[in-house]
Scaffold this motif. Sequence first.
Motif, mmCIF file in Angstrom:
data_model
loop_
_atom_site.group_PDB
_atom_site.id
_atom_site.type_symbol
_atom_site.label_atom_id
_atom_site.label_comp_id
_atom_site.label_asym_id
_atom_site.label_seq_id
_atom_site.Cartn_x
_atom_site.Cartn_y
_atom_site.Cartn_z
ATOM 1 N N TRP A 137 0.812 -1.149 0.023
ATOM 2 C CA TRP A 137 -0.074 0.023 0.042
ATOM 3 C C TRP A 137 0.699 1.431 0.173
ATOM 4 C CZ3 TRP A 137 -5.105 -0.013 -1.287
ATOM 5 C CH2 TRP A 137 -5.629 -1.109 -1.226
ATOM 6 N N LYS A 194 1.980 1.786 -3.392
ATOM 7 C CA LYS A 194 0.960 2.294 -4.224
ATOM 8 C C LYS A 194 0.808 3.958 -4.123
ATOM 9 C CE LYS A 194 -1.642 -1.872 -4.575
ATOM 10 N NZ LYS A 194 -2.856 -2.525 -4.429
ATOM 11 N N ALA A 195 0.747 4.207 -2.694
ATOM 12 C CA ALA A 195 0.768 5.808 -2.411
ATOM 13 C C ALA A 195 2.231 6.277 -3.052
ATOM 14 C CB ALA A 195 0.810 5.734 -1.073
ATOM 15 N N GLU A 203 1.403 6.995 -6.584
ATOM 16 C CA GLU A 203 0.436 7.920 -6.884
ATOM 17 C C GLU A 203 0.796 9.275 -6.571
ATOM 18 O OE1 GLU A 203 -2.371 7.329 -8.701
ATOM 19 O OE2 GLU A 203 -1.881 5.532 -8.824
ATOM 20 N N VAL A 231 3.651 11.389 0.096
ATOM 21 C CA VAL A 231 4.173 10.435 1.022
ATOM 22 C C VAL A 231 5.239 10.946 1.711
ATOM 23 C CG1 VAL A 231 5.168 8.144 0.829
ATOM 24 C CG2 VAL A 231 3.210 8.386 -0.359
#
Length: 87
Positions: free
Chosen positions: A11, A14-15, A18, A23
């Motif tokens: 996860w 994925k962050a 994106e 982050v």
Amino acid sequence: MALIIRSPFGWAMKAIRENPERVRFLGMNLTRYRLAVFVISTFFAGLAGGLYAVLVRGAFPEYVFWVKSGEAIIIALIGGIFSFWGP
């Protein structure tokens, strides 16, 4: 690989894909995560290459040609880059 994707580490990756700035703002070390993903992807690529050499019973110079790399990219594009089962 499916376990890695579904884990908190997956996860986080994925962050980062994106929105890396967000982050970084949350306090995560992007360099550490990117290095870890590079090591994991290198491990799986080496494992796949080793298993392929066992499958064809040898390692031949034709497999180093650029067309073999292009085949993997085309397969990933056709199957879907963001899906796990596509490629």
